[in-house]
Design a protein around this motif. Structure first.
Motif, PDB file in Angstrom:
ATOM      1  N   PHE A   1      96.710 -27.747  63.498  1.00  0.00           N
ATOM      2  CA  PHE A   1      96.685 -26.389  63.201  1.00  0.00           C
ATOM      3  C   PHE A   1      95.398 -25.733  63.073  1.00  0.00           C
ATOM      4  CE2 PHE A   1      98.920 -22.637  61.167  1.00  0.00           C
ATOM      5  CZ  PHE A   1      99.744 -22.343  62.054  1.00  0.00           C
ATOM      6  N   ASN A   2      94.565 -25.991  64.251  1.00  0.00           N
ATOM      7  CA  ASN A   2      93.315 -25.129  64.034  1.00  0.00           C
ATOM      8  C   ASN A   2      93.404 -23.825  64.720  1.00  0.00           C
ATOM      9  OD1 ASN A   2      92.047 -28.282  65.486  1.00  0.00           O
ATOM     10  ND2 ASN A   2      92.157 -27.635  63.316  1.00  0.00           N
ATOM     11  N   MET A   3      93.160 -22.982  63.997  1.00  0.00           N
ATOM     12  CA  MET A   3      93.318 -21.485  64.292  1.00  0.00           C
ATOM     13  C   MET A   3      91.951 -20.713  64.664  1.00  0.00           C
ATOM     14  SD  MET A   3      95.579 -20.306  61.220  1.00  0.00           S
ATOM     15  CE  MET A   3      95.939 -18.557  61.866  1.00  0.00           C
ATOM     16  N   PHE A   4      92.017 -20.255  65.823  1.00  0.00           N
ATOM     17  CA  PHE A   4      90.934 -19.404  66.160  1.00  0.00           C
ATOM     18  C   PHE A   4      91.453 -17.939  66.462  1.00  0.00           C
ATOM     19  CE2 PHE A   4      90.891 -23.681  68.038  1.00  0.00           C
ATOM     20  CZ  PHE A   4      89.659 -24.009  68.000  1.00  0.00           C
ATOM     21  N   ASP A   5      90.231 -17.031  66.337  1.00  0.00           N
ATOM     22  CA  ASP A   5      90.431 -15.520  66.953  1.00  0.00           C
ATOM     23  C   ASP A   5      90.054 -15.358  68.221  1.00  0.00           C
ATOM     24  OD1 ASP A   5      90.735 -12.897  66.916  1.00  0.00           O
ATOM     25  OD2 ASP A   5      89.275 -12.369  65.607  1.00  0.00           O
ATOM     26  N   TYR A   6      90.808 -14.967  69.209  1.00  0.00           N
ATOM     27  CA  TYR A   6      90.254 -14.761  70.525  1.00  0.00           C
ATOM     28  C   TYR A   6      90.605 -13.611  71.071  1.00  0.00           C
ATOM     29  CZ  TYR A   6      89.501 -15.482  75.566  1.00  0.00           C
ATOM     30  OH  TYR A   6      89.181 -15.332  77.018  1.00  0.00           O
ATOM     31  N   ARG A   7      89.379 -12.498  70.882  1.00  0.00           N
ATOM     32  CA  ARG A   7      89.680 -11.122  71.245  1.00  0.00           C
ATOM     33  C   ARG A   7      90.916 -10.315  70.608  1.00  0.00           C
ATOM     34  NH1 ARG A   7      87.998 -10.808  77.489  1.00  0.00           N
ATOM     35  NH2 ARG A   7      86.505 -12.492  77.680  1.00  0.00           N
TER      36      ARG A   7
END
Lengths: 856, 724
Positions: free
Chosen positions: A714-720
């Protein structure tokens, strides 16, 4: 009958706690009921009469060849002297295919027993010969060869009695006791703190004498002679009779005692010169040879060592007397018996000559005739226990001698008339100090009582109440294992422990990854337990390892089973049902130490039912505290962990501990349900291991589910402006849990990137598609690198089948290559969208995503 | 008696402990220089020239003048044979590799007779140097030829065989630096550091903590590798092989290139690296098989061999190896090129003292030959000009790189030692770059060695020498520890064995195991182990090497100080009761009462700075010794508050005196009565002054007045029948 896939289960396993050989045996239709074949059983019994009775286990009252093989393999070992009792044969789902399991004490012997049992079965079948005597001989020889020797064995037994785990590090006598930072080693009768310098000093007889004299220990006077003339001068100085011996010699080689004349001395000098350049002359001390064993600062055993001798009766010759003595059934030829046959060889004849006798002389009644000067058991000498005779002054000198040389385990050789009186009063002396002394003469003396030498040595290494164990937590389940393992390890580390951890990413020791790849098997766990810097261990315990080899440890302090759910990997290795899977996963629960704890998910009935298999206590966890199991358990005053009003609550009787979910970042304020499950399990495990609650709270707070802590979890990223979540989930339950979690995160459009592992059952892969179809607007199917035996495109096809008629999914794409799929999905994302990527090559994919995020 | 022009040696004594000359062991010689008494050096023509020609190093001797050339100045001006001999012997010892500086020559009351003492580290070598020095000096005096070169070579050999090895002597020097005493237990390198129960032992680079099992593991390379690998220390893949075919099979399994080496090898002997063909592997197999211990094939890891020295839990030094190359000139063969380009390095030599070995391809060095063969050459080949030829890949690992070691590499090396279980280990690693993290390069531990050689760190071919000895001391002794036990020495002539026994008894009251040597024998606690007079060096030494002795008491006589020296280098408490007895010491040229000062002062000279001199305040000659003491002084007396005592108290110091029947302990103006003398068990049989001395000595050791008092009341002054 065909025997395939033979495995050694080297630890507790799905069948039993015993080390066992497991074989897959395929029987023909006739062999499935072999006892119906005329004369088979009679032929079998004829060849191996001691085989257990063949209890019918088929409805038709017959017995399969696999079963015969099982009993034969067990029976042969038992007849060869191995203490084995457990065996079992189980039919598999495939007709005529059985799993045969039987216990072993030595793997090599077990494997040989299987081979011999197979030929026995064949011989009984074909009415050909089977040489039982030679088979048993072969097994016995091999067993004697590979098993621990009696000295080391006695120490190991003493450790086992104290619940100290042990492991042989070599085929020899090097044994490790305990685990990790608490481990100790022995090699025969040496312990790891035995100083090499002290051993070297003990080898140097002159220095030993100087040191012993300094310690006020009586020693025979004397020194090294430069030549035979000097030897004579020394003899005259210290007074006759003297002993002449090689300096730093061993096993009494080249030693002449009671030298009284110049002629004898010359001969003795020459004899000693055969073995060493430096020759010592010492005062001859008449009396018997005694061996005193010092362990730590204590005398634990003493034995009188008599050289091989016979007593005249005035009628028989020496030769006849020796033959008579050798008839004693206790006199064997090997090392295993407490007496050995007296050898009638040149040395014996030479010894007779010094007494004015030869082989045909008839000694007078009561005359003692020595056949050798040294008292080694292996050349026919005997040992008589005299531990209870030892005068306190003698014990004090002997202990002082060991202490002075610096040996913690020490055999001190005393020559005197009797140990009942102080050595000084009898003009006796300590003549030698031995490192790594033989223990056989004290464990099983020829005459008198055996002494608890192994126990004393173990007590020297482990203080009372210490068992050399470090906290071991085993974690299994279908989903959430890796995060739970990491979280427990993180909490342990928070409390100051150096943690060894194994999981599907690798092996970690004190935060450093020391091995990569899937390390959830017993080999990696054993490595962690071997590591000198590990204070506590947390093991992800996957099914494969348990099946292949059993567990890496005998007991764990805490066993955590997160869930079984709808299962994973069903169909592999004859694990075909959820019940089979439960039997497999509960192995860790069955091997919780008596004072330990099983942490079980009360919301999963199959897991909850494992409580009955636990010898320790049980902690249940579940979101819902009103779960009937939870309520009952809590009412009984047992431990439960649940969620209430935004807190993790741990209750035991009247005491309770609360942790606000707001302080547990990986749960996103409790919104990610499966993470809350993992946290409850980890909290329960840390609590069971006795970790301080402040450390538990601090650990939960500082644990971030970023890629550093739990790659692929559950690794979260913010992409645009879009939310990208990467996870390694690969089965229906995991995907359900993930979907549940991502649904708590608001989003405009939802997309999913998914592959499927080829080694799952078709229906499981299809089901993954179906679940996805309910929650995502768009699904990108990709084919992963390893198809695990599937045809090209087969897995994607199964997923697509599951997606057919999906209520939500409007667009499905098939893509070859994980990175291409990721890039394609990212390319389609707009502000406020959400994309769940089920990664396959975890680290590479995460790296790829991170790179794209950075570029954006 | 006619005097000859000769140096007659009357007596040579090895004083093994602190003595009237100095704190360290010396050889004391008594010389009768006869007619030479009338011939000082300036009166013997050519003596100066001959001596300085043979022993040019004499210029360094400062002598009494205190500067370089000092002795030569004296020699030129005129000095006597005894003094010249002192300097000759010291110079010969230095030339033989036994560095010392101290020497002293004194005339005696007899005309022409001198006492000459010189420092020596080893008795046999010292005696030989003395004999040689005498011969040399006589040859110089008589203007006769003297084959110094040969004689000196013999002396050097003797020194090599009897002196401590360089590694051990470095460690012992570090102990001395920390004021930790040492006792050599054998003629080899086994040395005890510290005394009695506080001692530790070392044997070259092994300590008493070095585990025998760990040494066994280290020597089992396969086991070591598998243990290291299990714990995440990188090791090269490899296995044991049985024959050349098997070696090739293993090489193919592992992947080329490979290393072939003897299972039990060291110092790179029989090791062949970077093998790529079947022929090379097979040749290397035969080379490695010569050791007879079995042969291993391992993956070849590119990089340089390093030795990391681990002491305790950390790496204290690291050295890198180097490869040796020559460049062809089109004329010379390999042998010549090696001699010209490699062996000309001044660091290369054939002895242990040279940091690098000279290479000798012509004598059939098999590794070099194999290396050449792989390049299609042999030792007689003549490479073309500019052609680079590799001579040795795995040369001496002697280039210090300690400061460059990356922490991750140091951590792995220390872990490797810990896994094997060694407290001191030489960890051999092949690394591309020791300054980069282990994770960023190929690199592996190839061996863990017990009892590693220290020379490559102490005398590196390049870079700084590393303080290994201090690191080992820190490993063996805590920061506040010096390995010493409380030691009390009692010197004098009056009833001192009673004082010594009483002190021993009173210390036992504190629960310590006490060793005692005195005129009545040797005692361990109350057990009389030896009945004969034990006021001698050997008996005393027995106490110091006894690992159970927690405190030791020594009776010391003037005769022992004169003939053997004290047993211990320093003591906590030194007691002097009186200065009498010079009459019995005439044979040692102690002629008058005043001569006793220089004998008895020895006992006070060795009192530690935190120790105490306990002096009989009733004896003015004894009181004079107070100023020699590095530590505190306690005066005792039975004559009431005498002047000496009173002055001492005024300075705020401690005294023990008799007030009526009461034994009184006083510090400055504070005082407290301990007990009445009459309450002692055998009060009548014990001289009050002895009680005072014993009380003062134990008080000096910090025994509480309550325990002293209780001890005194139970003390048995008469010897019981020994119970062994």
């Amino acid at each position: 009958m065909e025997v395939s896939r033979v495995r050694a289960l080297r630890g507790a396993n799905i069948w039993s706690h015993h080390t066992s050989i497991e074989a897959v045996v395929t029987c023909s239709a006739e062999e499935c009921a072999i006892t119906r074949r005329a004369g088979f059983e009679a032929r079998l019994r004829d060849r191996f009469p001691q085989i257990s009775s063949l209890q019918p286990h088929r409805q038709d009252g017959s017995v399969s060849m696999a079963h015969v093989l099982e009993l034969a393999a067990l029976g042969l070992q038992a007849q060869a002297g191995c203490p084995v009792t457990f065996s079992r044969t189980t039919p598999t789902v495939e007709t005529g295919v059985f799993q045969v399991v039987f216990e072993y004490t030595e793997e090599a012997v077990g494997r040989l027993a299987l081979k011999l049992a197979e030929s026995l079965c064949q011989a009984a079948l074909n009415d050909s010969t089977f040489d039982l005597a030679s088979a048993l001989h072969e097994l016995r020889e091999l067993d004697e060869d590979v098993r621990l020797g009696p000295s080391t064995g006695s120490i190991v037994q003493a450790a086992v009695a104290r619940n100290i785990p042990y492991r042989r590090l070599t085929n020899g006598s090097l044994v490790m006791f305990g685990w990790g930072s608490k481990q100790r080693h022995i090699q025969a009768a040496e312990i790891d703190r035995t100083s090499a310098i002290s051993e070297a000093i003990a080898q140097n007889k002159e220095l030993t004498k100087t040191l012993l004299a300094a310690a006020g220990v009586p020693v025979p006077g004397g020194r090294t002679a430069t030549d035979a003339d000097d030897a004579w001068d020394i003899a005259c100085e210290i007074g006759l009779p003297v002993v002449v011996k090689p300096k730093d010699g061993n096993q009494g080689k080249g030693v002449t005692v009671n030298v009284t004349t110049r002629e004898q001395l010359n001969l003795a000098y020459a004899a000693a010169k055969e073995f060493r350049d430096n020759i010592m002359v010492e005062r001859y001390i008449p009396g018997d040879d005694f061996r005193c064993l010092v362990v730590g600062g204590r005398l634990v055993a003493a034995a009188r060592r008599d050289p091989p001798q016979v007593i005249g009766n005035g009628k028989h010759t020496v030769r006849e007397l020796v033959e008579e003595v050798n008839k004693d059934p206790r006199r064997g030829t090997g090392h295993a018996t407490s007496l050995t046959k007296i050898r009638f060889d040149d040395i014996a004849l030479a010894s007779l000559a010094t007494q004015g006798l030869d082989a045909e002389s008839i000694p007078a009644k009561s005359q003692r005739v020595k056949l050798r000067n040294n008292a080694n058991l292996s050349t026919g000498g005997s040992a008589t226990d005299v531990t209870d005779d030892v005068h306190p002054d003698v014990a004090a000198r002997v202990v002082a001698a060991a202490q002075m040389i610096g040996l913690d385990i020490c055999g001190v050789d005393v020559v005197c008339e009797s140990l009942l009186k102080p050595i000084e009063e009898q003009g006796g002396g300590i003549v030698e100090v031995n490192a790594a002394p033989g223990l056989r003469m004290h464990l099983s003396p020829s005459y008198g009582k055996g002494r608890a030498v192994g126990e004393a040595i173990i007590s020297e290494m482990f203080a009372d109440g210490e068992d050399g164990r470090i906290p071991v937590v085993a974690v299994t389940g279908t989903n959430g294992k890796t995060t739970t393992v990491r979280l427990i390890a993180h909490i342990f580390a928070q409390s100051g422990l150096r943690v060894g951890m194994t999981n599907t990413d690798g092996v970690y020791v004190a935060g450093e990854r020391i091995d990569t790849g899937d390390c959830s098997g017993p080999r990696s766990a054993r490595n962690v337990l071997l590591h000198p810097d590990v204070d506590a261990a947390v093991f992800e315990t996957a099914r494969g390892g348990i099946l292949r080899e059993g567990l890496a440890f005998d007991h764990c302090q805490v066993a955590v089973v997160t869930n079984i759910g709808t299962g994973d990997h069903l169909g592999l290795n004859y694990i075909t049902t959820l019940e089979d899977l439960a039997v497999l996963k509960r192995v860790i629960v069955q091997n919780v130490a008596p004072g330990g704890t099983a942490v079980l998910n009360a919301a999963d009935p199959i897991v909850a039912a494992m409580a009955d298999n636990c010898r320790g206590s049980v902690t249940f966890f579940a979101h819902d505290r009103k779960n009937p199991l939870m309520t009952t358990h809590r009412t009984q005053g047992q431990r439960v962990v649940y969620v209430d009003d935004g807190h993790i609550v741990a209750v035991e009787g009247k005491s309770q501990h609360k942790v606000p979910l707001a302080d547990v970042p990986i749960t996103h304020n409790g919104s990610i349900g499966f993470q809350v499950d993992n946290v409850m399990a980890a909290v329960a495990a840390a609590w069971a291991a006795g970790i301080d609650w402040d450390d538990i709270r601090a650990g939960l707070k500082s644990f971030q589910s970023d890629s550093d802590n739990a790659p692929g979890r559950f690794n979260m990223f913010d992409y645009r402006g879009a939310t990208v979540i990467a996870d390694y989930g690969h089965n229906p339950d995991a995907i359900s849990a993930l979907i549940q979690a991502v649904e708590t995160i608001p989003a405009k459009r939802r997309s999913l990137v998914i592959s499927g592992a080829g080694d799952r059952r078709d229906e499981d892969i299809r089901q993954q598609g179906t679940i996805a179809g309910t929650a995502f607007d768009e699904v990108l199917l990709y084919q992963d690198q390893c198809q695990r035996g599937r045809e090209d495109g087969e897995v994607m096809k199964l997923l697509r089948e599951g997606l057919e008629g999906a209520p939500r999914t409007s667009n499905v794409e098939e893509i070859r290559g994980e990175f291409i799929a990721i890039d394609r999905a990212l390319g389609k994302l707009g502000d406020g969208d959400l994309c769940l990527i089920l990664v396959d090559q975890v680290e590479e994919a995460l790296g790829h995503i991170a790179k794209r995020v950075a570029e954006a | 008696m006619t005097k000859k022009k000769d140096i007659e040696v009357l007596r040579v004594t090895h004083l093994r402990g602190p003595n009237i000359w100095t704190y360290r062991p010396v050889i004391e010689t008594w010389l009768d220089i006869g007619e030479l008494e009338d011939l000082p050096s300036n009166k013997i023509p050519g003596l100066y020239e001959r001596l300085t020609a043979w022993l040019p190093g004499l210029i360094e001797h400062r002598c009494g003048v205190g500067e370089r050339g000092g002795f030569l100045e004296r020699l030129k001006e005129g000095t006597w044979a005894g003094h010249i001999l002192e300097h000759v012997v010291l110079e010969l010892q230095n030339l033989a590799g036994m560095r010392t500086g101290f020497g002293k020559t004194r005339s005696t009351s007899v005309h022409g007779v001198y006492k000459m003492a010189f420092r020596t580290r080893q008795e046999k070598v010292g005696r030989a140097a003395f004999a040689l020095g005498r011969d040399l000096l006589m040859a110089a005096i008589d203007d006769k030829p003297f084959d110094l070169k040969q004689q000196l070579a013999d002396l050097t050999d003797l020194a090599d065989s009897y002196l401590l090895g360089p590694s051990t002597s470095h460690i012992v020097d570090a102990a001395t630096e920390r004021k930790i005493p040492s006792i050599r237990l054998t003629e080899g390198n086994l040395v005890q550091l510290g005394y009695g129960a506080r001692q530790r032992r070392i044997w070259t680079a092994e300590t008493d903590e070095t585990s025998a099992i760990a040494e066994g593991i280290a020597s089992d390379k396969d086991l070591t590798k598998s243990l290291l690998q299990s714990c995440g220390v990188p090791v090269p893949e490899g296995r044991m092989v049985d024959n050349p075919d098997d070696a090739w099979e293993a090489a193919e399994d592992i992947g080329l290139p490979v290393v072939v080496k003897p299972y039990d090898g060291n110092h790179g002997r029989g090791v062949s690296l970077d093998l790529k063909t079947r022929a090379e592997v097979e040749a290397a197999y035969h080379l490695a098989d010569r050791k007879g211990s079995g042969v291993m094939v391992e993956k070849y890891i590119t990089g340089t061999e390093h030795r990391l020295l681990v002491v305790g839990k950390s790496v204290v030094a690291a050295a890198a190896g180097e490869t040796a190359w020559v460049t062809g000139d089109g004329k010379s063969n390999i042998i010549k090129l090696v001699d010209e380009q490699i062996n000309t390095d001044p660091r290369r030599g054939t002895t242990e003292a040279s940091p690098l070995n000279a290479l000798a391809p012509e004598v059939g060095d098999a590794e070099i030959n194999l290396e050449l063969e792989r390049q299609g050459l042999n030792v007689y080949s003549v490479p073309v000009a500019g052609q680079k030829v590799l001579i040795q890949r795995n040369g001496n690992v002697a280039f210090d790189v300690t400061d460059k070691v990356h922490p991750t590499i140091a951590a792995k090396a220390a872990l490797a030692a810990r896994i094997v279980g060694l407290d001191i280990a030489g960890v051999d690693m092949v690394l591309e770059d020791i300054s980069k993290p282990i994770g960023e390069q190929q690199g592996a531990v190839i061996e863990v060695n017990a009892s590693p050689g220290l020379l490559s760190h102490l005398k590196p071919a390049a870079g700084e020498p590393r303080p290994i000895g201090p690191a080992i001391m820190d490993h063996l002794f805590g920061p506040e520890q010096n390995g010493r036990i409380p030691i009390v020495g009692v010197a004098g002539s009056q009833g001192n064995n009673l004082i010594a026994r009483m002190i021993s008894w009173l210390i036992q009251a504190t629960g310590k195991h006490v060793g005692l040597v005195c005129g009545d024998g040797l005692y361990l606690d109350n057990r009389q182990v030896e009945k004969r007079n034990c006021v001698n060096w050997d008996a005393g030494q027995r106490l110091l090497i006894n690992r159970s002795v927690e405190a030791a008491v020594f009776e010391n006589g003037a005769r022992m100080i004169l003939t053997e020296g004290l047993v211990y280098d320093k003591c906590s408490v030194g007691v002097v009761t009186d200065m009498q007895g010079h009459e019995a010491l005439k044979e040692y040229y102690i002629d008058e009462p005043g001569d006793m000062y220089k004998v008895m002062r020895t006992q006070i000279d060795v009192v530690l700075p935190d120790g105490v001199a306990v002096l009989n305040g009733d004896e003015p000659a004894v009181v004079e010794l107070a100023e020699l003491c590095d530590g505190k002084v306690i005066f005792y007396g039975v004559a009431g508050d005498t002047e000496a005592l009173a002055r001492h108290r005024e300075a705020g110091e401690r005294v023990v005196y008799l007030h009526g029947d009461n034994v009184v302990l006083a510090t400055g103006t504070e005082e407290s009565a301990l007990l009445p003398l009459s309450s002692l068990k055998h009060a009548k049989g014990i001289a009050p002054t002895a009680v005072m001395a014993a009380v003062a000595a134990t008080w000096a050791l910090g025994v509480t007045p309550e325990l002293i008092s209780a001890g005194l009341m139970t003390f048995e002054s008469k010897l019981k029948k020994p119970n062994y």
